[in-house]
Design a protein around this motif. Structure first.
Motif, short mmCIF file in Angstrom:
data_model
loop_
_atom_site.label_atom_id
_atom_site.label_comp_id
_atom_site.label_asym_id
_atom_site.label_seq_id
_atom_site.Cartn_x
_atom_site.Cartn_y
_atom_site.Cartn_z
N ALA A 14 0.83 -1.19 0.00
CA ALA A 14 0.00 0.00 0.00
C ALA A 14 0.87 1.25 0.00
CB ALA A 14 -0.92 0.01 1.22
N ILE A 15 0.33 2.34 -0.56
CA ILE A 15 0.93 3.66 -0.46
C ILE A 15 0.05 4.50 0.44
CG2 ILE A 15 1.45 5.79 -1.73
CD1 ILE A 15 2.17 4.10 -4.15
N GLY A 16 0.66 5.24 1.33
CA GLY A 16 -0.10 6.14 2.20
C GLY A 16 0.40 7.56 2.07
N PHE A 17 -0.52 8.52 2.19
CA PHE A 17 -0.18 9.93 2.11
C PHE A 17 -0.81 10.70 3.27
CE2 PHE A 17 0.06 8.95 -2.54
CZ PHE A 17 1.40 9.27 -2.72
N MET A 18 -0.09 11.72 3.70
CA MET A 18 -0.60 12.62 4.73
C MET A 18 -0.18 14.04 4.44
SD MET A 18 -2.42 12.94 7.41
CE MET A 18 -2.73 14.10 8.73
N THR A 19 -1.13 14.96 4.51
CA THR A 19 -0.83 16.39 4.52
C THR A 19 -1.45 16.92 5.80
OG1 THR A 19 -2.81 16.84 3.19
CG2 THR A 19 -0.75 16.62 2.02
N GLY A 20 -0.62 17.36 6.73
CA GLY A 20 -1.09 17.69 8.06
C GLY A 20 -1.56 19.12 8.21
N THR A 21 -2.01 19.45 9.43
CA THR A 21 -2.55 20.77 9.68
C THR A 21 -1.45 21.84 9.75
OG1 THR A 21 -2.55 20.31 12.06
CG2 THR A 21 -4.60 19.93 10.86
N SER A 22 -0.17 21.42 9.72
CA SER A 22 0.89 22.42 9.59
C SER A 22 0.94 23.01 8.19
CB SER A 22 2.25 21.80 9.94
OG SER A 22 2.31 21.45 11.29
N MET A 23 0.31 22.31 7.23
CA MET A 23 0.15 22.82 5.86
C MET A 23 1.47 23.17 5.19
SD MET A 23 -3.37 25.06 6.23
CE MET A 23 -2.78 26.02 7.63
N ASP A 24 2.50 22.32 5.44
CA ASP A 24 3.81 22.62 4.87
C ASP A 24 4.19 21.69 3.74
OD1 ASP A 24 3.98 20.41 6.51
OD2 ASP A 24 5.72 21.10 7.64
N GLY A 25 3.51 20.57 3.59
CA GLY A 25 3.87 19.66 2.52
C GLY A 25 3.18 18.33 2.63
N ASP A 41 3.66 14.07 2.81
CA ASP A 41 4.51 12.93 3.14
C ASP A 41 3.88 11.68 2.54
OD1 ASP A 41 6.23 14.51 4.75
OD2 ASP A 41 4.84 14.32 6.43
N GLY A 42 4.73 10.82 1.97
CA GLY A 42 4.24 9.59 1.37
C GLY A 42 5.13 8.42 1.71
#
Length: 376
Positions: free
Chosen positions: A8-19, A21-22
């Motif tokens: 699986a591939i997972g992605f996250m863009t957090g509430t810091s709103m900086d970029g 991650d995968g």
């Protein structure tokens, strides 16, 4: 019979709103977890601008009336295209094709979150087009992970605790243990000696600090905690902030990034404000330890805040137990939440719980996620 292994591939863009991650993960959705390639892509000015505009529009909307369709659409298009590009990069890094991946876990960008209360049902909104990402990549996509939990009366956050517990079990980490995530908002997973868990948002973390220091010049964050280190802490003002009723609310509980803002430091110099907000982030975590059935013997920290030595030192001083970044136990702190959504996507495919009463307050273990299939 050996457990079925998914890639699986997972992605996250957090509430810091900086970029973004995968990460690629091989997993059975339980404790068989094998990390593979990973990446972090900073948002360019265009993507970040669309996200900030969407967040501003979401605050004005406040879940009342029609969504701000144009602002959300621009951000969703930019985010979805960036995730497709990141998918291609991850595949190239591993020498894989789309046929080698079972699913993408696509969290999307949270722009507004409202915890349930006696006055109103909970709501949560993450931006990102799952069906479009499936078309662009040729890979099945699971997104909208939190909606089912919120619809069932849960907080919709935090969603990392089951993964934290699975990793701790896999690695045989000493318990009781606390796993702290210092992102825009802070949260903690408390793991008892018998493996039982309790999880909740502790309070503000990097969000108010970033917004405070971002108000002057071109800073996006307090690099190395230098501003906080140079500032003087107003202890009386800090104690006043710790009197907020959120800290007396029994967990599970959750926050929106804007529930605590940089206005807490209004009237202070940039250095003194950074010192106040940094200490408040640490003190909020320590207040959360009061809810632990067994006080953790150790805290391990993920999220961007683990890279701030002033914040980490404040946490050590206030907690009175060893505090280490998760890299100290071999976890990948930069992409831990990306791994999480790969793992949760597999659990969603298998119909397994993503949240439980002790993590979000939902009445019973709850699966979730929306599956968008790639065209055959």
């Amino acid at each position: 019979m050996a457990a079925k292994l998914y890639r699986a591939i997972g992605f996250m863009t957090g509430t810091s709103m900086d970029g973004l991650d995968g990460a690629i993960l091989e997993t059975d959705g339980e404790s068989l977890i094998r990390p593979r390639a990973c990446l972090s892509l900073p948002f360019d000015d265009g993507v970040r601008g669309h996200i900030l505009a969407a967040v501003k529009a979401a605050r004005a909307w406040g879940f009342e009336g029609d969504e701000p369709a144009e602002a959300f659409a621009l951000a969703e298009d930019a985010l979805t295209e960036l995730h497709a590009e990141a998918t291609a990069q991850l595949l190239e890094m591993e020498g894989l094709t789309e046929a080698n991946i079972d699913v993408i876990g696509f969290h999307g960008q949270t722009v507004l979150h409202r915890a349930p209360s006696a006055r109103a049902a909970g709501r949560t909104r993450q931006l990102g087009r799952g069906a479009a990402l499936a078309r662009l990549t040729g890979i099945n996509v699971v997104n909208d992970f939190r909606a089912a939990d919120v619809a069932a009366g849960g907080q919709g956050a935090p969603f990392a605790p089951l993964y934290h517990a699975a990793l701790a079990k896999r690695d045989g980490l000493e318990r009781p243990l606390g796993v702290v995530n210092l992102g825009g908002v802070g949260n903690i997973t408390l793991i008892d000696a018998d493996g039982g868990i309790l999880a909740f948002d502790t309070g503000p973390a990097n969000g108010p600090i970033d917004d405070w220091v971002g108000g002057e010049g071109d800073r996006l964050f307090d690099e190395g905690g230098a501003l906080a280190q140079a500032g003087n802490l107003d202890e009386a003002r800090l104690q006043g902030l710790l009197n907020h009723p959120y800290f007396e609310t029994q967990p599970p509980k959750s926050l929106d990034r804007q529930d605590f803002t940089s206005a807490m430091a209004e009237g202070l110099s940039i250095e003194d404000g950074a010192a106040l907000l940094t200490e408040f982030a640490a003190a909020s975590v320590v207040r959360g330890l009061e809810w632990a059935a067994e006080r953790p013997r150790r805290l391990i920290v993920t999220g961007g805040g683990r890279n701030n030595p002033v914040l980490m030192d404040a946490l050590r001083r206030r907690a009175g137990v060893p505090v280490d970044p998760v890299e100290a136990v071999g976890w990948r702190g930069d992409v831990l939440e990306a791994e999480l959504f790969a793992w949760l996507a597999v659990r969603s495919l298998r119909g397994w719980p993503l949240s439980v009463p002790a993590t979000t307050g939902v009445q019973e273990p709850m699966t979730g996620g929306v599956l968008s299939r790639a065209a055959v």
